[in-house]
Design a protein around this motif. Structure first.
Motif, short mmCIF file in Angstrom:
data_model
loop_
_atom_site.label_atom_id
_atom_site.label_comp_id
_atom_site.label_asym_id
_atom_site.label_seq_id
_atom_site.Cartn_x
_atom_site.Cartn_y
_atom_site.Cartn_z
N GLY A 208 126.54 -37.25 40.15
CA GLY A 208 126.69 -36.18 39.16
C GLY A 208 127.66 -35.10 39.57
O GLY A 208 127.54 -33.95 39.13
N ALA A 209 128.65 -35.44 40.41
CA ALA A 209 129.64 -34.45 40.84
C ALA A 209 130.55 -34.06 39.68
O ALA A 209 130.93 -34.91 38.87
CB ALA A 209 130.47 -34.99 42.00
N SER A 210 130.93 -32.80 39.64
CA SER A 210 131.91 -32.35 38.63
C SER A 210 133.32 -32.42 39.20
O SER A 210 134.29 -32.55 38.44
CB SER A 210 131.61 -30.93 38.18
N ASP A 211 133.47 -32.31 40.53
CA ASP A 211 134.78 -32.35 41.19
C ASP A 211 134.65 -33.09 42.52
O ASP A 211 133.61 -33.01 43.18
CB ASP A 211 135.31 -30.94 41.46
N ILE A 212 135.73 -33.77 42.90
CA ILE A 212 135.82 -34.39 44.22
C ILE A 212 137.04 -33.81 44.92
O ILE A 212 138.15 -33.89 44.39
CB ILE A 212 135.94 -35.93 44.13
N HIS A 213 136.84 -33.21 46.08
CA HIS A 213 137.92 -32.60 46.85
C HIS A 213 138.31 -33.52 48.01
O HIS A 213 137.45 -33.90 48.82
CB HIS A 213 137.48 -31.25 47.42
N TRP A 214 139.61 -33.87 48.10
CA TRP A 214 140.15 -34.71 49.18
C TRP A 214 141.01 -33.78 50.04
O TRP A 214 142.12 -33.42 49.64
CB TRP A 214 140.97 -35.85 48.61
N ILE A 227 128.50 -30.54 43.34
CA ILE A 227 127.34 -31.00 42.58
C ILE A 227 126.54 -29.78 42.15
O ILE A 227 126.13 -28.97 42.99
CB ILE A 227 126.47 -31.95 43.42
N ASP A 228 126.34 -29.65 40.85
CA ASP A 228 125.63 -28.48 40.30
C ASP A 228 126.25 -27.18 40.79
O ASP A 228 125.55 -26.21 41.12
CB ASP A 228 124.14 -28.52 40.65
N ARG A 461 126.92 -17.72 32.95
CA ARG A 461 126.93 -18.33 34.28
C ARG A 461 126.09 -19.60 34.22
O ARG A 461 125.26 -19.76 33.33
CB ARG A 461 126.32 -17.39 35.34
N LEU A 462 126.29 -20.48 35.19
CA LEU A 462 125.47 -21.67 35.31
C LEU A 462 124.60 -21.55 36.56
O LEU A 462 125.11 -21.28 37.65
CB LEU A 462 126.35 -22.92 35.41
N ALA A 463 123.31 -21.74 36.41
CA ALA A 463 122.36 -21.68 37.52
C ALA A 463 121.70 -23.04 37.69
O ALA A 463 121.38 -23.71 36.70
CB ALA A 463 121.31 -20.60 37.26
N ARG A 464 121.50 -23.44 38.93
CA ARG A 464 120.84 -24.73 39.18
C ARG A 464 119.37 -24.65 38.79
O ARG A 464 118.71 -23.62 38.96
CB ARG A 464 120.97 -25.10 40.66
N LYS A 465 118.86 -25.77 38.28
CA LYS A 465 117.46 -25.85 37.87
C LYS A 465 116.62 -26.46 38.98
O LYS A 465 117.11 -27.26 39.78
CB LYS A 465 117.32 -26.69 36.60
N ILE A 466 115.34 -26.10 39.01
CA ILE A 466 114.41 -26.69 39.96
C ILE A 466 114.17 -28.15 39.57
O ILE A 466 114.00 -28.47 38.39
CB ILE A 466 113.08 -25.92 39.97
N CYS A 467 114.17 -29.01 40.56
CA CYS A 467 113.89 -30.43 40.31
C CYS A 467 112.47 -30.57 39.74
O CYS A 467 111.50 -30.09 40.34
CB CYS A 467 114.03 -31.22 41.61
N THR A 468 112.35 -31.23 38.61
CA THR A 468 111.05 -31.36 37.94
C THR A 468 110.11 -32.31 38.70
O THR A 468 108.90 -32.24 38.54
CB THR A 468 111.22 -31.87 36.51
#
Length: 577
Positions: A208-214, A227-228, A461-468
């Motif tokens: 679920g990555a939004s970006d990959i940095h090389w 990720i998130d 803003r985007l905040a990470r959610k707690i894993c259900t």
């Protein structure tokens, strides 16, 4: 998910046990704790470094008190595939070594099995359940050198048969440049390189990555996934593979592999698990080689329904009322990666119909939307935001979306369009809603035009959610929330909040997915008057709050109290007004 408090509690418990066992004295412990404050190392590492405890005795201590087996590393033959699960620099950083894998379980040799940060990082990196065993630190270090040195030689031979592709272009040596081109092309097409690139891309998509940095450095080639919203180090291919890997990415996106002195941009389209995924590649020369960043654009992950983005009911109604107006300007603000594009797309998808002409100017066009005329900005040929806007006004538009308001000319045309019967959507980079007014005025838009054209401002803003799956409750007193900006309600008794313990689903981080926090400011008659008279930001913010605006921090605390996210996450992504 671990934190500083967890680390401190672990160190204190270890110290108490060591004192009880009489492995160290009080004065030795004080000395070690003082050194630990300076270096940030684990307590066990400091004790060994200062030679305050015997290495074998410490290993036996860990085995007894923490119920983990001790192993003799020099007698073990470790499979190369298992060694490949954890990068060498991570092993050296945490003094660990992967030993064996059975299904989704990884046995990890550790010098200090109380190092929860090491366990969390490696569990997240490998997506496996990690079980520790212990061995002396020096034995682990020797095993790391022995196993990874052999693996690096094998990988480098598999990946590249020659290192000529790493040679920089020599001035006035055209023949060398041509030879370099063909070597890069050949090495990039080799099977190990193709497999490596494909594996990393699929791994990024699956996680679920939004970006990959090389990222190339002097002695390391590092690959990180965002990720998130948070970067995690995931891969460290051999440095020798760097040029071939970057060339492979360029070939996939039809870029010039011989041009390594200028930035380039391209696109890759993949089909994975029956779905099409667009990748946007950007390369940039650095002092140690070319860095590449891939943005993963997953159409199936795009949410075009406003009701699932995270709006509160009353805030959502104010937003919908604004986007259904016949004219005016709606601005979405926030930093890069805060979800502005998703909110814009959801807004125009909500109002899209056959009787409305919607035209967008974007840089780049991230997703193709049915029934909407989308224009890709290309400043190299003069197709700027301002130029596109001028042409839009001759195309009989009803709704115009401007990907970003970057300059005065674009802002002026957008404002005029909003004043002449068009509904205009755009984005700005500001911290909150009231600051947006000041930003427009600073760009050169007269306050009376801002007041007349602006309908609504949204900061997000985007905040990470707690894993259900691993969510657990805990209690906290109101004063803890108040300390961070929460407005007290006078409630008695502690609040029940939630946090994630960490599990396989969330890669043992305790967080999975993201939710948006919104601050929505409707431009009321009172605010219009304040804009015209140049009222300062604090006064506009106070008036907006009196009229029902919830700040980003307020929206964050609402998510905390409903059990969606954590206090730590809200403090990370928002600031107090």
């Amino acid at each position: 998910m671990t934190d500083i408090g967890t680390e401190r509690r672990g160190s204190q418990r270890l110290a108490d046990l060591l004192l009880a066992e009489k492995l160290i004295r009080d004065d030795q412990l004080k000395r070690a704790l003082g050194e630990q404050q300076k270096t940030g190392e684990t307590l066990s590492s400091v004790l060994l470094k200062l030679e305050l405890v015997d290495e074998t005795a410490l290993t036996d201590f860990f085995s007894r008190h923490y119920g983990v087996a001790s192993v003799e590393l020099h007698q073990l033959d470790i499979d190369a595939e298992v060694i490949g699960l954890v990068p060498v620099h991570i092993c050296k950083k945490y003094e660990v070594l992967p030993l064996k894998r059975m299904g989704n379980a990884l046995t990890l040799v550790m010098a200090d099995p109380t190092n929860v940060f090491a366990l969390d990082d490696i569990a997240f990196m490998t997506n496996l359940r990690v079980s520790p065993v212990v061995a002396p630190r020096n034995a682990i270090r020797a095993a790391i050198e022995r196993n990874y040195e052999a693996r690096d030689t094998t990988l480098s031979m598999e990946t590249l048969s020659a290192t000529a592709s790493e040679v920089e272009v020599v001035e006035d040596a055209e023949q060398q440049r041509i030879a370099d081109f063909f070597e890069l092309k050949d090495s990039a097409a080799e099977a190990p390189v193709v497999r490596l690139v494909n594996t990393i891309l699929v791994d990024g998509i699956d996680k679920g990555a939004s970006d990959i940095h090389w990222e190339p450095y002097e002695k390391v080639f590092r690959i990180r996934f965002r990720i998130d919203g948070v970067l995690h180090e995931m891969w460290t291919p051999p440095k020798r593979a760097e040029a071939a890997v970057i060339s492979r990415l360029k070939i996939m996106s039809n870029l010039d592999i011989a041009e390594r002195r200028l930035p380039q941009d391209g696109r890759i389209k993949l089909r994975h698990m029956g779905r099409e995924i667009d990748l946007r590649l950007s390369t940039m020369p650095t002092i140690f080689g070319e860095k590449a960043v891939i943005r993963i654009l997953d159409r199936e992950a795009l949410k075009l329904d406003l009701t699932v983005l995270g709006f509160d009911a009353d805030v959502l109604q104010r937003f919908v009322d604004a986007i259904k107006k016949p004219h005016g300007m709606v601005l979405i603000t926030g930093p890069t990666g805060s979800g502005k594009t998703t909110t814009l797309y959801a807004a125009i998808a909500t109002i899209n119909s056959t009787d409305i002409n919607i035209t967008t100017a974007e840089d780049p066009v991230e997703y193709n939307l049915k029934g909407i005329n989308q224009v890709q900005i290309n400043e190299g040929v003069g197709r700027t935001f301002a130029a596109a806007l001028r042409s839009f006004l001759r195309q009989d538009p009803d709704v115009i979306l401007v990907g970003e308001t970057r300059d005065l000319e674009t802002a002026q045309i957008s404002v005029r369009a909003a004043l002449t019967g068009h509904l205009v959507f755009s984005t700005l980079h500001t911290n909150d809603c009231p600051s947006t007014i000041t930003r427009l005025v600073d760009m050169g838009i007269p306050p009376y035009l801002v007041s007349s054209s602006l309908v609504l401002v949204v900061a997000q803003r985007l905040a990470r959610k707690i894993c259900t799956q691993c969510k657990e409750p805990y209690e906290v007193e109101e004063e803890v929330l108040v300390r961070h900006g929460y407005v007290p309600t006078g409630a008695t008794g502690p609040y029940t909040l939630h946090r994630g313990k960490g599990c396989e689903r969330c890669n043992f981080t305790g967080m999975k997915g993201r939710t948006a926090l919104y601050e929505v400011m409707t431009i009321s008659p009172e605010l219009r008057d304040m804009i015209v008279h140049g009222a300062p930001v604090p006064e506009m913010r106070a008036t907006a709050q009196e009229q029902g605006m919830k700040t980003l921090r307020d929206a964050g605390f609402a998510k905390v109290l409903e059990g969606t996210t954590t206090i730590e996450e809200i403090l990370r992504v928002t600031i107090t007004a």
